[in-house]
Design a protein around this motif. Structure first.
Motif: not given
Length: 126
Positions: A1-28
């Motif tokens: 099942m696809k899940k989303g995680y939202l926060s004020h900021y998110c860091c992934c790799g070289h990018t800092a995302y503002k108010q973005s949803i991180v979507c994962v499916n079975d930890n992928i």
């Protein structure tokens, strides 16, 4: 099942995302999208999200200590910059289509993008 995680900021790799949803499916890691509207299966976290590879887990406590020290030494350093400049974080990047871990780092004062006290920072796997 696809899940989303939202926060004020998110860091992934070289990018800092503002108010973005991180979507994962079975930890992928599927994608990171700008928050537009509430979506099903999305949880909000009041902390900075970091998305990393599984290899990060064994080094998370060292990462936290290094993060605390960097923020304590440099009063102008934001939490997002401190994370992105950390070697442990940079050496354990998450990539789209691969398994990932998502951690929240808190508490953070959002208008300064810093913790009120770096030594009070906590990291938690979500």
């Amino acid at each position: 099942m696809k899940k989303g995680y939202l926060s004020h900021y998110c860091c992934c790799g070289h990018t800092a995302y503002k108010q973005s949803i991180v979507c994962v499916n079975d930890n992928i890691l599927c994608n990171i999208d700008n928050f537009i509207t509430e979506t099903p299966n999305t949880s909000f976290y009041d902390g900075l999200l970091i998305v990393v590879s599984h290899s990060f887990h064994t080094q998370k406590d060292i990462f936290l200590k290094q993060l605390q020290e960097a923020l304590k030494e440099n009063q102008q350093l934001t939490i997002t910059n401190a994370v992105q400049q950390n070697d442990i974080y940079r050496n354990n990047p998450a990539t789209i289509g691969s398994e990932c871990l998502i951690y929240t780092i808190s508490p953070i004062t959002w208008h300064t993008l810093r913790p009120t006290d770096p030594m009070e920072l906590r990291i938690k796997l979500i």
